[in-house]
Write an enzyme that holds these catalytic residues in place. Structure first.
Site, short mmCIF file in Angstrom:
data_model
loop_
_atom_site.label_atom_id
_atom_site.label_comp_id
_atom_site.label_asym_id
_atom_site.label_seq_id
_atom_site.Cartn_x
_atom_site.Cartn_y
_atom_site.Cartn_z
N SER A 112 0.80 -1.22 0.00
CA SER A 112 0.00 0.00 0.00
C SER A 112 0.83 1.27 0.00
O SER A 112 1.61 1.50 -0.91
CB SER A 112 -0.97 -0.04 1.18
OG SER A 112 -1.89 1.01 1.09
N HIS A 113 0.72 2.05 1.07
CA HIS A 113 1.37 3.36 1.15
C HIS A 113 2.75 3.27 1.79
O HIS A 113 3.40 4.29 2.00
CB HIS A 113 0.48 4.28 1.98
CG HIS A 113 0.09 3.62 3.27
ND1 HIS A 113 -0.84 2.61 3.31
CD2 HIS A 113 0.53 3.79 4.53
CE1 HIS A 113 -0.97 2.18 4.55
NE2 HIS A 113 -0.14 2.87 5.32
N ASP A 276 -2.20 6.62 -3.38
CA ASP A 276 -1.05 5.96 -2.73
C ASP A 276 -0.45 4.85 -3.60
O ASP A 276 -0.81 4.69 -4.76
CB ASP A 276 -1.47 5.39 -1.37
CG ASP A 276 -2.36 4.17 -1.51
OD1 ASP A 276 -3.12 4.11 -2.49
OD2 ASP A 276 -2.29 3.28 -0.65
N ASP A 278 -0.74 1.62 -4.04
CA ASP A 278 -1.56 0.66 -4.79
C ASP A 278 -2.88 1.25 -5.28
O ASP A 278 -3.73 0.52 -5.79
CB ASP A 278 -1.82 -0.59 -3.94
CG ASP A 278 -2.61 -0.28 -2.69
OD1 ASP A 278 -2.48 0.85 -2.16
OD2 ASP A 278 -3.38 -1.14 -2.23
N ASP A 280 -5.51 2.82 -3.72
CA ASP A 280 -6.81 2.79 -3.05
C ASP A 280 -7.07 4.00 -2.16
O ASP A 280 -8.20 4.24 -1.77
CB ASP A 280 -7.02 1.46 -2.29
CG ASP A 280 -5.93 1.18 -1.28
OD1 ASP A 280 -4.99 1.99 -1.15
OD2 ASP A 280 -6.01 0.12 -0.62
N ARG A 281 -6.04 4.76 -1.84
CA ARG A 281 -6.26 5.95 -1.00
C ARG A 281 -6.37 7.21 -1.84
O ARG A 281 -5.93 7.24 -3.00
CB ARG A 281 -5.10 6.13 -0.03
CG ARG A 281 -5.00 5.00 0.95
CD ARG A 281 -3.96 5.29 2.01
NE ARG A 281 -4.00 4.25 3.01
CZ ARG A 281 -3.54 4.36 4.24
NH1 ARG A 281 -2.96 5.48 4.63
NH2 ARG A 281 -3.63 3.38 5.11
N LYS A 375 -11.36 0.25 -1.19
CA LYS A 375 -11.43 1.70 -1.34
C LYS A 375 -10.77 2.06 -2.67
O LYS A 375 -10.01 1.27 -3.22
CB LYS A 375 -10.77 2.40 -0.17
CG LYS A 375 -9.35 1.97 0.10
CD LYS A 375 -8.94 2.45 1.49
CE LYS A 375 -7.55 1.94 1.82
NZ LYS A 375 -7.49 1.32 3.14
C1 G1P Z 1 -4.32 1.63 8.29
C2 G1P Z 1 -5.49 2.58 8.39
C3 G1P Z 1 -6.76 1.84 8.06
C4 G1P Z 1 -6.64 1.18 6.70
C5 G1P Z 1 -5.39 0.31 6.65
C6 G1P Z 1 -5.16 -0.26 5.27
O1 G1P Z 1 -4.46 0.59 9.21
O2 G1P Z 1 -5.59 3.14 9.66
O3 G1P Z 1 -7.82 2.75 8.08
O4 G1P Z 1 -7.76 0.39 6.44
O5 G1P Z 1 -4.25 1.09 7.00
O6 G1P Z 1 -4.96 0.74 4.32
P1 G1P Z 1 -3.73 0.60 10.64
O7 G1P Z 1 -2.25 0.78 10.37
O8 G1P Z 1 -4.26 1.79 11.37
O9 G1P Z 1 -4.12 -0.71 11.25
ZN ZN Z 2 -3.24 1.49 -0.35
#
Ligand code: G1P
Ligand code: ZN
Length: 542
Positions: A112-113, A276, A278, A280-281, A375
């Site tokens: 992801s990010h 981000d 991948d 989704d954000r 998302k």
């Molecule tokens: C974080 C975000 C959450 C999101 C997840 C995946 O998780 O807070 O909202 O769904 O990344 O992108 P966390 O690190 O808080 O468990």
């Molecule tokens: Zn992501």
């Protein structure tokens, strides 16, 4: 030829909030990927000949991992893999592909990010047939299998060319390599009024979209610049790079700093947006005004009917518990249900499948709808564009009008990253034990009206998830939430979520840091954050 290779469990292959996520060198270790992928196949037991979608965000190790997944799929009876060209497909596009092609599931390679590169992060996530992340019972089954694994099966042969669109074979399995953008772009066209958005750009509307050298570059270029007529150069950092250009592909005020500065400058375009690693954000910044994801969810919910895909109105809105209450007031005004779920997109899946919710959102820059089961960053940007194209007002104007109508929820999240895991757990434990005593206590001008450890009963399948975050709700509409991240890869991350409701429009232009200052100080003293973690201040404030 299929080979069966003896192996044994590797500790710690428990998927977290979004799959198995670790540092790249861990994934590169012998049998690490193979064990986990075999555990997926063993646990989910797909019927012979099933179709699987595979794609990743292009980060370091993506290409190598794709080869392993393909060879293992071929050796595990999969009939067809639909793979994004070059091994690339955004998370929402994978979700769409699973649904539109009626695949049995999908494997997403992404962290992801989180940063990429040889010392960065990598991840493997399994999505189920509705297109969404595997629910907890599936991830638990995968984990259990990983603890008992004795062998994995793999096709013994040369690597496949994954860069040419078309069909090839690996043993008895068909590998269908597709343009990762086309189907997703077609879906967007069914939801939004592309003609009006085109007219908006033609009228001189200006935008900057920062793809953060991650997966959405090709999608944004094709849709925004290609189809919708945004000026060339609207999309920056549009080429997916294995190390994201050395940056952290997290669209927040810290890592998308230059975009934020542009939005606050005199040269600001009408809209600044980013996604981000991948895809989704999303990050939305109007000229001179950052739209918090919690506000964005509320605004999109209040205006979604302006887009053709949502013209019938919304069945309901779902938000994760730490997301602010801004959307609740929209739901109340529109007479629709608001669902409050634990953190993590997987909790929205049942609500979307059952038709109970249409829009979903999280404070962590995630917004989406029933069009897929993830998302979707670019979708959120397009919905914003559709609303702007119909209302012909600026982002800031629309946001201020929304606050005037519904009140404003000032909101911030304080992250204490890479803290000692034991200290973090002890802090949460100590606060949890004090919750009953805190109720009724007065701090400054407000009183703790409710204090609990959030738990969720899924209204669709009846499943129960507890310990999802400690909540303190104060009189007057303030709230503090504490929870530990489920996605970190080093130590623990404590997240503290702060919000304060302000109905009075005369106070809506105050500075968030100032409005939340007292609550922030209370968040630290109340939980004794420094004593447990050694930190006086959060490492990131978003
Ligand atoms: C974080 C975000 C959450 C999101 C997840 C995946 O998780 O807070 O909202 O769904 O990344 O992108 P966390 O690190 O808080 O468990
Ligand atoms: Zn992501």
């Amino acid at each position: 030829m299929i080979r069966t290779v003896p192996t044994g469990p590797i500790a710690g292959q428990r998927p977290g909030t979004s799959g198995l996520r670790k540092k790249v060198p861990i994934f590169q270790a012998s049998h690490y990927v193979e064990n986990f992928v075999q555990s997926i196949f063993d646990a989910v037991k797909l019927p012979a000949g099933a179709t699987l979608v595979v794609g990743g965000d292009g980060r370091f190790f993506n290409r190598e991992c794709v080869q392993t997944v393909l060879k293992m799929a071929a050796a595990n009876g999969i009939g067809r893999v639909i793979l994004g060209q070059g091994g690339i497909m955004s998370t929402p596009a994978v979700s769409n592909m699973i649904r539109s092609r009626r695949a049995a599931g999908g494997i997403i390679l992404s962290a992801s990010h989180n940063p990429g590169g040889p010392e960065g992060d990598f991840g493997i996530k399994y999505n189920v047939g509705n297109g969404g992340p595997a629910p907890e019972k599936v991830t638990e089954a995968i984990f259990e299998r990983s603890e008992a694994i004795t062998a994995f099966r793999i096709w013994d042969g040369a690597d496949l060319d994954i860069d040419s669109v078309g069909e090839t074979r690996l043993g008895g399995m068909v590998v269908e390599i597709v343009d990762p953008v086309a189907d997703y772009a077609a879906l967007m066209q069914t939801l939004f009024d592309f003609d009006r958005i085109r007219a908006l750009f033609a009228s001189g509307f200006s935008m900057r979209y920062d793809a953060m050298s991650a997966v959405t570059g090709p999608y944004a270029k094709a849709i925004l610049e290609g189809t919708l007529g945004a000026a060339r150069g609207t999309v920056v950092n549009g080429m997916p790079l294995p190390d994201f250009g050395g940056n952290h592909p997290d669209p927040n005020l810290k890592y998308a700093r230059s975009l934020f500065e542009l939005a606050m400058s005199r040269e600001a375009p009408d809209l600044c947006a980013a996604s981000d690693g991948d895809g989704d954000r999303n990050l939305i910044i109007g000229r001179g005004l950052f739209v918090t994801p919690s506000d964005s969810l509320a605004l999109l919910a209040a205006n979604a009917h302006l887009a053709p895909g949502y013209a019938q109105g919304l069945a309901g809105i779902a938000r994760s518990m730490p997301t602010s209450g801004a959307a609740d007031r929209v739901a109340a005004r529109h007479g629709i249900r608001l669902y409050e779920t634990p953190t993590g997109w997987k909790f929205f899946g049942n609500l979307l499948d059952a038709g109970l919710a249409t829009l979903c959102g999280e404070e962590s820059a995630g917004t989406g709808s029933n069009h897929v089961r993830e998302k979707d960053g670019l979708w959120a940007v397009l919905l914003w564009l559709n609303i702007l194209a119909v209302r012909r007002q600026g982002v800031a104007e629309i946001v201020r009008a929304h606050w005037a109508e519904y009140g404003r929820t000032f909101y911030a999240r304080h992250d204490y990253e890479e803290i000692d895991a034991d200290g973090a757990a002890a802090m949460i434990g100590a606060l949890r034990a004090r919750l009953p005593d805190l109720k009724g206590q007065r701090f400054g001008v407000s009183e703790v009206e409710a204090a609990d450890d959030f738990a969720y009963h899924d209204p669709v399948d009846g499943s129960y998830s507890e310990h999802q975050g400690l909540r303190l709700i104060f009189s007057g509409g303030s709230r503090l939430v504490y929870r530990l991240s489920g996605t970190g890869t080093a130590g623990a991350t404590l997240r503290v979520y702060l919000e304060r409701f302000e109905p009075d429009p005369a106070r809506h232009d105050e500075e968030t840091g100032a409005v939340l200052g007292e609550l922030a100080a209370l968040s630290r003293s109340l939980a004794e954050i420094e004593r447990f973690t050694g930190r006086k201040q959060p490492s990131v404030v978003t």
